[in-house]
Design an enzyme around this catalytic site. Structure first.
Site, PDB file in Angstrom:
ATOM      1  N   GLY A  62       0.820  -1.201   0.000  1.00 47.24           N
ATOM      2  CA  GLY A  62       0.000   0.000   0.000  1.00 47.24           C
ATOM      3  C   GLY A  62       0.854   1.251   0.000  1.00 47.24           C
ATOM      4  O   GLY A  62       2.072   1.204   0.213  1.00 47.24           O
ATOM      5  N   CYS A  63       0.219   2.393  -0.219  1.00 50.39           N
ATOM      6  CA  CYS A  63       0.968   3.651  -0.330  1.00 50.39           C
ATOM      7  C   CYS A  63       1.530   4.096   1.016  1.00 50.39           C
ATOM      8  O   CYS A  63       2.735   4.370   1.132  1.00 50.39           O
ATOM      9  CB  CYS A  63       0.085   4.734  -0.950  1.00 50.39           C
ATOM     10  SG  CYS A  63      -1.530   4.943  -0.183  1.00 50.39           S
TER      11      CYS A  63
END
Length: 346
Positions: A149-150
């Site tokens: 994920g970011c």
């Protein structure tokens, strides 16, 4: 030349994949698959792609993927890839999942944070977590790849060297994260409405963000002990970009310069991680449109804390760029291929 399919073809992650893959010499997009828009031309939704994508989006056909495609990117919301990837495991396809379906190895943890059933344990066991700089050798052997994920990408790249070198304690670790509106995806909501986000900073999902167990899981693996971070996310009025400011207690006396030297040594073979000189800190504009992660470091001698600032573009290093970086590694290509462009500035 490897043939590529993108599933979930109308989201921001897919559009960024198309942009980056257009300049890639070893991958070519052959299928764009959309459940809601099949039969439509992608340029009718995104006119900037006029003359670049000249075929309609398709419905998903598993056997067609197996016959015609080499690499599948899943640019789908959570809950989709966990159903589809098990149907592809008996093929030679490389599957790269940009959703959160394969990131959490404990099925009960996934169900607690994401809701609904988790992916089959066999699929989770086969999936490699694609934080490229940390798990490079495992990525090279992967057939099923779980793209980070970011927020975890920014947080883990910022914290792992300090934990691995044992210069910080495992508790408390505090992460203050801020992201642009594209991180919420394409579908409009009241939260992402212009009049709600413009001239506004909005905390959201405090202590409940789905990226928390992902950060905990991989920090715990590095530290060889359970770690539970305090994480606060904020939506800020810009389109793209993400920055995390992290705070951790130091175990010993160490100077800012010494920590910077440690980080430079840790990432010396990693072309997409850039460590700032003493007194320098990254901004989101410094990495805009690029696959870089820029990190700045400060020792606060007064409080005996290490402060780490880590900036990425949430759609590139935080999603599609890192997915392509992983595809490069999986296929033995230069990991910078298709990604070694300058950030857009201003």
């Amino acid at each position: 030349m490897k043939n590529v399919a993108i599933i979930g073809g109308t989201g921001y992650g897919a559009i960024e994949l198309i942009r980056l893959l257009h300049a890639h010499e070893h991958m070519q997009v052959k299928k764009i698959i959309s459940h809601s828009e099949h039969g439509e031309q992608l340029a009718s939704i995104y006119p900037h792609l006029t003359d670049f994508i000249d075929y309609p989006m398709e419905e998903l056909e598993i056997e067609s993927l197996k016959a015609d495609i080499d690499i599948v990117f899943f640019a789908t919301p959570a809950g989709v890839s966990k159903q589809l990837i098990p149907k592809l495991e008996d093929s030679q396809l490389q599957c790269i999942d940009l959703s959160g379906d394969l990131r959490i190895t404990d099925r009960s943890q996934y169900e607690s944070w994401y809701g609904g059933g988790a992916a089959p344990q066999e699929t989770l066991d086969h999936a490699v977590y694609g934080l490229s700089e940390v798990y490079r050798e495992k990525v090279k052997e992967a057939k099923i790849l779980s793209n980070p994920g970011c927020y975890p990408t920014s947080s883990l790249l910022g914290l792992i060297p300090a934990l691995e070198e044992n210069i910080i304690t495992s508790h408390p670790i505090i992460i203050d994260g801020k992201t642009g509106v594209s991180g919420a995806g394409k579908s409009p909501t009241a939260m992402t409405h212009f009049s709600e986000t413009n001239d506004n900073v909005k905390p959201y999902k405090i202590a409940k963000h789905k990226h928390i167990p992902e950060i905990d899981q991989y920090l715990s693996a590095v530290a060889s002990e359970p770690i539970a971070v305090t994480f606060a996310a904020h939506l800020i009025p810009m389109t793209r970009g993400l920055i995390c400011t992290m705070y951790a207690q130091l175990r010993k006396d160490i100077s800012t310069k010494e920590v910077i030297d440690l980080y430079k040594s840790f990432y010396q073979s990693d072309p997409f991680v850039r460590i700032r000189a003493e007194g320098g800190f990254p901004t989101t504009k410094d990495v805009y449109g690029s696959n870089f992660c820029d990190i700045g470091i400060q020792v606060d001698e007064r409080t005996n804390q290490l402060i780490i600032v880590s900036a990425i573009d949430n759609l590139v290093k935080g999603a599609s760029g890192q997915a392509i970086q992983n595809a490069n590694l999986m296929n033995g290509w230069d990991e910078q291929h298709g990604l070694n462009s300058l950030p857009i500035y201003p």
